[in-house]
Structures are given as structure tokens and as C-alpha cells.
Design a protein around this motif. Structure first.
Motif, PDB file in Angstrom:
ATOM      1  N   PHE A  55      27.970  35.140  33.210  1.00  0.00           N
ATOM      2  CA  PHE A  55      27.648  35.878  31.996  1.00  0.00           C
ATOM      3  C   PHE A  55      26.242  36.456  32.048  1.00  0.00           C
ATOM      4  O   PHE A  55      25.968  37.471  31.416  1.00  0.00           O
ATOM      5  CB  PHE A  55      27.787  34.969  30.765  1.00  0.00           C
ATOM      6  N   ASP A  56      25.346  35.780  32.755  1.00  0.00           N
ATOM      7  CA  ASP A  56      23.961  36.233  32.873  1.00  0.00           C
ATOM      8  C   ASP A  56      23.390  35.702  34.181  1.00  0.00           C
ATOM      9  O   ASP A  56      23.045  34.523  34.275  1.00  0.00           O
ATOM     10  CB  ASP A  56      23.129  35.746  31.685  1.00  0.00           C
ATOM     11  N   PRO A  57      23.286  36.555  35.209  1.00  0.00           N
ATOM     12  CA  PRO A  57      22.788  36.087  36.512  1.00  0.00           C
ATOM     13  C   PRO A  57      21.406  35.454  36.451  1.00  0.00           C
ATOM     14  O   PRO A  57      21.064  34.636  37.317  1.00  0.00           O
ATOM     15  CB  PRO A  57      22.783  37.370  37.353  1.00  0.00           C
ATOM     16  N   VAL A 106      36.058  36.449  22.796  1.00  0.00           N
ATOM     17  CA  VAL A 106      37.339  37.145  22.722  1.00  0.00           C
ATOM     18  C   VAL A 106      37.997  36.996  21.359  1.00  0.00           C
ATOM     19  O   VAL A 106      38.898  37.763  21.012  1.00  0.00           O
ATOM     20  CB  VAL A 106      38.285  36.655  23.846  1.00  0.00           C
ATOM     21  N   PHE A 107      37.558  36.031  20.550  1.00  0.00           N
ATOM     22  CA  PHE A 107      38.114  35.911  19.206  1.00  0.00           C
ATOM     23  C   PHE A 107      37.572  36.984  18.271  1.00  0.00           C
ATOM     24  O   PHE A 107      38.010  37.085  17.125  1.00  0.00           O
ATOM     25  CB  PHE A 107      37.863  34.513  18.648  1.00  0.00           C
ATOM     26  N   ASP A 108      36.623  37.795  18.737  1.00  0.00           N
ATOM     27  CA  ASP A 108      36.205  38.982  17.983  1.00  0.00           C
ATOM     28  C   ASP A 108      37.389  39.942  17.858  1.00  0.00           C
ATOM     29  O   ASP A 108      37.852  40.224  16.739  1.00  0.00           O
ATOM     30  CB  ASP A 108      35.004  39.614  18.684  1.00  0.00           C
ATOM     31  N   PRO A 109      37.981  40.448  18.955  1.00  0.00           N
ATOM     32  CA  PRO A 109      39.149  41.311  18.792  1.00  0.00           C
ATOM     33  C   PRO A 109      40.421  40.555  18.442  1.00  0.00           C
ATOM     34  O   PRO A 109      41.356  41.141  17.856  1.00  0.00           O
ATOM     35  CB  PRO A 109      39.283  41.988  20.162  1.00  0.00           C
ATOM     36  N   VAL A 142      46.033  36.018  26.811  1.00  0.00           N
ATOM     37  CA  VAL A 142      45.155  35.678  27.926  1.00  0.00           C
ATOM     38  C   VAL A 142      45.003  36.851  28.896  1.00  0.00           C
ATOM     39  O   VAL A 142      43.915  37.072  29.449  1.00  0.00           O
ATOM     40  CB  VAL A 142      45.659  34.419  28.643  1.00  0.00           C
ATOM     41  N   ALA A 143      46.071  37.616  29.110  1.00  0.00           N
ATOM     42  CA  ALA A 143      45.974  38.752  30.032  1.00  0.00           C
ATOM     43  C   ALA A 143      44.906  39.738  29.562  1.00  0.00           C
ATOM     44  O   ALA A 143      44.120  40.254  30.371  1.00  0.00           O
ATOM     45  CB  ALA A 143      47.323  39.447  30.164  1.00  0.00           C
ATOM     46  N   LEU A 144      44.865  40.011  28.252  1.00  0.00           N
ATOM     47  CA  LEU A 144      43.840  40.902  27.712  1.00  0.00           C
ATOM     48  C   LEU A 144      42.456  40.285  27.897  1.00  0.00           C
ATOM     49  O   LEU A 144      41.506  40.962  28.331  1.00  0.00           O
ATOM     50  CB  LEU A 144      44.097  41.177  26.228  1.00  0.00           C
ATOM     51  N   SER A 145      42.310  39.016  27.575  1.00  0.00           N
ATOM     52  CA  SER A 145      41.003  38.367  27.681  1.00  0.00           C
ATOM     53  C   SER A 145      40.504  38.358  29.118  1.00  0.00           C
ATOM     54  O   SER A 145      39.338  38.670  29.389  1.00  0.00           O
ATOM     55  CB  SER A 145      41.079  36.941  27.141  1.00  0.00           C
ATOM     56  N   ARG A 146      41.370  38.017  30.052  1.00  0.00           N
ATOM     57  CA  ARG A 146      40.956  38.010  31.458  1.00  0.00           C
ATOM     58  C   ARG A 146      40.568  39.406  31.936  1.00  0.00           C
ATOM     59  O   ARG A 146      39.677  39.555  32.777  1.00  0.00           O
ATOM     60  CB  ARG A 146      42.065  37.422  32.324  1.00  0.00           C
ATOM     61  N   HIS A 147      41.239  40.411  31.382  1.00  0.00           N
ATOM     62  CA  HIS A 147      40.867  41.779  31.742  1.00  0.00           C
ATOM     63  C   HIS A 147      39.490  42.119  31.179  1.00  0.00           C
ATOM     64  O   HIS A 147      38.628  42.649  31.896  1.00  0.00           O
ATOM     65  CB  HIS A 147      41.911  42.757  31.218  1.00  0.00           C
ATOM     66  N   LEU A 148      39.262  41.822  29.910  1.00  0.00           N
ATOM     67  CA  LEU A 148      37.970  42.135  29.290  1.00  0.00           C
ATOM     68  C   LEU A 148      36.825  41.426  29.999  1.00  0.00           C
ATOM     69  O   LEU A 148      35.730  41.982  30.147  1.00  0.00           O
ATOM     70  CB  LEU A 148      37.981  41.737  27.814  1.00  0.00           C
ATOM     71  N   PHE A 149      37.067  40.198  30.451  1.00  0.00           N
ATOM     72  CA  PHE A 149      36.005  39.366  31.013  1.00  0.00           C
ATOM     73  C   PHE A 149      36.003  39.364  32.543  1.00  0.00           C
ATOM     74  O   PHE A 149      35.330  38.535  33.145  1.00  0.00           O
ATOM     75  CB  PHE A 149      36.138  37.931  30.489  1.00  0.00           C
ATOM     76  N   ARG A 150      36.695  40.291  33.150  1.00  0.00           N
ATOM     77  CA  ARG A 150      36.688  40.330  34.611  1.00  0.00           C
ATOM     78  C   ARG A 150      35.287  40.682  35.115  1.00  0.00           C
ATOM     79  O   ARG A 150      34.470  41.272  34.400  1.00  0.00           O
ATOM     80  CB  ARG A 150      37.707  41.357  35.121  1.00  0.00           C
ATOM     81  N   ALA A 151      34.996  40.318  36.333  1.00  0.00           N
ATOM     82  CA  ALA A 151      33.662  40.559  36.893  1.00  0.00           C
ATOM     83  C   ALA A 151      33.366  42.067  36.976  1.00  0.00           C
ATOM     84  O   ALA A 151      34.274  42.860  37.257  1.00  0.00           O
ATOM     85  CB  ALA A 151      33.580  39.934  38.275  1.00  0.00           C
ATOM     86  N   PRO A 152      32.114  42.467  36.703  1.00  0.00           N
ATOM     87  CA  PRO A 152      30.987  41.663  36.203  1.00  0.00           C
ATOM     88  C   PRO A 152      31.215  41.223  34.750  1.00  0.00           C
ATOM     89  O   PRO A 152      31.301  42.070  33.842  1.00  0.00           O
ATOM     90  CB  PRO A 152      29.785  42.612  36.298  1.00  0.00           C
ATOM     91  N   THR A 153      31.349  39.926  34.550  1.00  0.00           N
ATOM     92  CA  THR A 153      31.760  39.368  33.260  1.00  0.00           C
ATOM     93  C   THR A 153      30.849  39.785  32.119  1.00  0.00           C
ATOM     94  O   THR A 153      31.305  39.990  30.987  1.00  0.00           O
ATOM     95  CB  THR A 153      31.803  37.831  33.368  1.00  0.00           C
ATOM     96  N   ARG A 154      29.552  39.944  32.393  1.00  0.00           N
ATOM     97  CA  ARG A 154      28.598  40.227  31.309  1.00  0.00           C
ATOM     98  C   ARG A 154      28.875  41.560  30.612  1.00  0.00           C
ATOM     99  O   ARG A 154      28.370  41.798  29.514  1.00  0.00           O
ATOM    100  CB  ARG A 154      27.173  40.220  31.855  1.00  0.00           C
ATOM    101  N   PHE A 155      29.701  42.419  31.207  1.00  0.00           N
ATOM    102  CA  PHE A 155      30.004  43.705  30.587  1.00  0.00           C
ATOM    103  C   PHE A 155      31.235  43.649  29.679  1.00  0.00           C
ATOM    104  O   PHE A 155      31.746  44.694  29.263  1.00  0.00           O
ATOM    105  CB  PHE A 155      30.199  44.772  31.657  1.00  0.00           C
ATOM    106  N   TYR A 156      31.704  42.445  29.365  1.00  0.00           N
ATOM    107  CA  TYR A 156      32.879  42.328  28.511  1.00  0.00           C
ATOM    108  C   TYR A 156      32.674  42.945  27.130  1.00  0.00           C
ATOM    109  O   TYR A 156      33.623  43.371  26.472  1.00  0.00           O
ATOM    110  CB  TYR A 156      33.294  40.864  28.361  1.00  0.00           C
TER     111      TYR A 156
END
Length: 396
Positions: free
Chosen positions: A202-204, A285-288, A316-330
């Protein structure tokens, strides 16, 4: 029909949903908080698109503070409270350190805490050290920065979340410095806090937090801080995207200390729990997903674990897509979905972060969210997605 780009440079045809899913037609009739789990949604902020928004500052000290659309930002928090969810404010999802500096975060905390009092909503707010410039500092300066922010949060009547500090990560020489800083803070707090362990995905800049890059060693320091200050820690927020590690940590927490999962990959199973316990939730992810999350957790209130999983597993498929690397840009995908859902009237972010994800990534986020029925007005969402595609040269 709408044509959406994929990551191979091709266009595919997608038929949008005609109606929203039943679960998201409106807030529950009784917007009481769930009784079986404590559930925080970490909320995003809505930028003021007509004003400069901290471009190039990275949200750190220096440059111009982010300008927010306060009406839309606070309206979204009321939306979350209307479902009985708690709000986690001025944290990573609000672009803390990635577009939102301390000056803007302080005003956000004050305004949101006042709104929480007005509507009877629960709120917890991020406490960090981001008023310090990048680089190393002595521990006295790090403690002072934390104290300044904690004082504001407690003055506003909100629960403090002690966030991981870039300044402490850069300064600390080992576990002893973390024990010193956190022990100092916990001895002063007026109410139990949430400790936040934010992973480097989330933050290098937080690599090696708690004094070691070895997660087992870091865990021992983390647990020692909690054990040495009984009654001072309400819970821990764990954002490591490692379900097995979270379960092991959860089982070692002292009695009465909650584990708030921050695992946006594995949250259904962690919140459902097992015969030895469960995680509560503090999730970006509970925001959307607020309507579906609230509906799902209320099923747990009645003991309906299967119903809970039936609602939440497909997300979960949506969440994993939103948080895919680079995760911090979710956050870019989160704000896109808020715009498509009609919670704000533009897709502009503080620090220009709307450009942090590719067009195919955003198109797939739209498709997955639409498939879940997340858009109260699917026609509005489709029209806005078409406009975004057309601006970028795609004839949808």
C-alpha cells in the motif's frame, strides 16, 4: 451495448445491466449498525475540480493543499452512515499522503466529525505524522507530530487510528524505537485507539515497519506494544493481504482487542470467521461496496453465514481488480465507481490521481461493478463511462 477496451488493445462488446440489484435499491429501513461485527468503510474524498489540487506534491508538506468539494465529500459520508456502517476518515482511501496533506486532512477530520455528531454516526480518524517533510527526523519530532494530530482527533470526539508513519519508518533504528514512540502515545490517549499496520504494497515507504522486514519478527514487536498497554488498544487494522497471517495474529491478540481486517483480497472469509473467532472490518473496498457490505453483515447478525457469503463472495473479483498491483493506486478505481454511481459529478482527484490507472483497468472496474448491480442508475453509469471512453478516443 457498449464497447470496452481490454489490456491487449482490443475492444469487446458488453451489455450493461438494465436494473440495479435488489440489495442496492436503497438504504435498509432501519439503518442501525450491524450487531455481530463492527464494520468501518474507509471513505474517499471528492476533489474540487475547479481548483488546483496539489498536483505534484504527493500530498506531502510543501506545495498547495488539496481543495475538496465539501458538500459532495460529506454527503458521501452520510451515504455510508445511512447503511449503518462506521466511517474511517482521513486514511489511505482518502488519499492521505497521496494528494491529501495534513492541512487538508485536519479540516476533513473537523468537518466529518461534526457531521458524525449531527447524524449519530460512528467515526474514527487517521493520526499520522504527515505534517513533517519527507526524510529522517529525531524521535522527538515524530512523537510531537503524532501528538498534534491525536489532540485534534480527540478534541473532535473521534476515535484515533494510529497510522503507520513514513517519518518513523525512515527514522527508526530498530524495534526499540517503535516501542518507544507507540508506548509514549498510548500512555497519553484518552480513549482506546486502533493501531494500523499498513503493508508496503500500500505504501513502499513503510517497508520494514515495526523494525524489521521479516514479518514474523515485526509481528512480535507489534504484539508487544499491545500487550504492554492493556486497555489502550481497541483493535488493530491489518492491511497485509495475507489471510493466513491475519488469522494467526488475530488468535494471539489479548482478550477484548479486535482485529479489523484491511485485507481487500480475502475479507469474506476473514469476517465470516471460524470456530475460534472472526475479524471485524475496516476496508477501503467497503466505500463502493457499502450497500452490499451492510446487507451481507446483517445476514451474519441472524446467523446466516451462507447468506453472508452469497452476497459478499461475488464482490471479491471487483476488489482484487481495484487493488491489483501497484496496490496504492486503488483509490482511482474507488473514485471512478463513486462518479459512475452518481455520488459526485466528475472524475477528478486530488493530485491528478485519476490518471494513475489505465483506461482498460477502469473499463474492467465498470464492468465488474455493473455486474454486481452496484449502480443505482445503470443508465447514468453507462452514459458516464461512454463519455470517459470518448474523451480518450474510444468510440463506445
Amino acid at each position: 451495448m457498449i464497447r470496452l477496451p481490454d489490456e491487449n488493445g482490443a475492444l469487446r462488446t458488453y451489455r450493461p445491466r438494465a436494473e440495479p440489484a435488489d440489495a442496492v435499491l436503497g438504504p435498509p429501513a432501519a439503518a442501525r449498525p450491524p450487531s455481530s461485527r463492527t464494520v468501518f468503510a474507509a471513505a474517499h474524498v471528492v476533489a474540487d475540480r475547479f481548483r488546483a489540487n496539489a498536483e505534484g506534491t504527493g500530498g506531502e508538506t510543501g506545495g498547495r493543499s488539496a481543495a475538496l468539494d465539501w458538500d459532495a465529500t460529506l454527503a458521501f459520508r452520510r451515504h455510508l452512515w445511512s447503511y449503518g456502517l462506521c466511517v474511517a476518515e482521513a486514511m489511505d482511501t482518502a488519499q492521505r499522503g497521496m494528494g491529501l496533506d495534513w492541512r487538508a486532512a485536519a479540516e476533513l477530520i473537523e468537518r466529518s466529525a461534526a457531521e458524525a455528531r449531527a447524524v449519530g454516526g460512528r467515526i474514527a480518524c487517521g493520526v499520522g505524522t504527515d505534517q513533517l517533510p519527507p526524510g529522517t527526523h529525531d524521535l522527538t519530532a515524530v512523537r510531537g507530530a503524532y501528538e498534534e494530530q491525536a489532540e485534534l482527533v480527540e478534541k473532535c470526539g473521534a476515535q484515533p487510528v494510529l497510522m503507520a508513519s513514513r517519518a518513523l519508518a525512515a527514522t527508526a533504528r530498530g524495534p526499540g524505537d517503535y516501542l518507544d514512540v507507540y508506548g509514549h502515545l498510548l500512555r497519553q490517549t484518552a480513549r482506546p485507539v486502533v493501531l494500523h499496520w499498513l503493508g508496503s504494497m500500500f505504501d513502499p515507504a513503510l517497508e520494514g515497519y515495526w523494525g524489521s522486514s521479516d514479518l514474523d519478527t515485526a509481528t512480535e514487536t507489534f504484539l508487544r506494544i499491545i500487550e504492554e498497554h492493556p486497555g489502550k488498544v481497541d483493535g488493530v487494522k491489518v492491511s497485509l493481504l495475507d489471510a493466513e497471517r491475519e488469522v494467526v495474529l488475530r488468535r494471539r491478540l489479548p482478550e477484548g482487542v479486535r482485529c479489523y481486517t484491511g485485507d481487500d483480497f480475502n475479507y469474506p472469509g476473514l469476517v465470516a470467521g471460524d470456530e475460534l473467532g472472526h475479524s471485524d472490518a475496516l476496508l477501503g473496498v467497503f466505500d463502493p461496496l457499502a450497500p452490499l457490505a451492510a446487507d451481507a453483515v446483517r445476514r451474519l447478525d441472524t446467523g446466516d453465514t451462507e447468506g453472508f457469503r452469497a452476497v459478499l463472495d461475488p464482490t471479491v473479483a471487483l476488489s482484487r481488480h481495484l487493488f491489483r498491483a501497484p496496490t496504492r493506486f486503488y483509490k482511482t478505481g474507488v473514485v471512478l465507481l463513486a462518479w459512475l454511481a452518481g455520488h459526485q459529478d466528475h472524475f477528478v482527484m486530488a493530485g491528478g490521481m485519476q490518471s494513475a490507472r489505465s483506461l482498460p483497468h477502469l473499463a474492467r472496474a465498470y464492468e465488474l461493478a455493473d455486474g454486481l448491480g452496484l449502480f443505482p442508475d445503470p443508465g447514468l453509469a453507462e452514459g458516464r463511462m461512454r463519455r470517459l471512453l470518448e474523451v480518450q478516443g474510444v468510440e463506445a
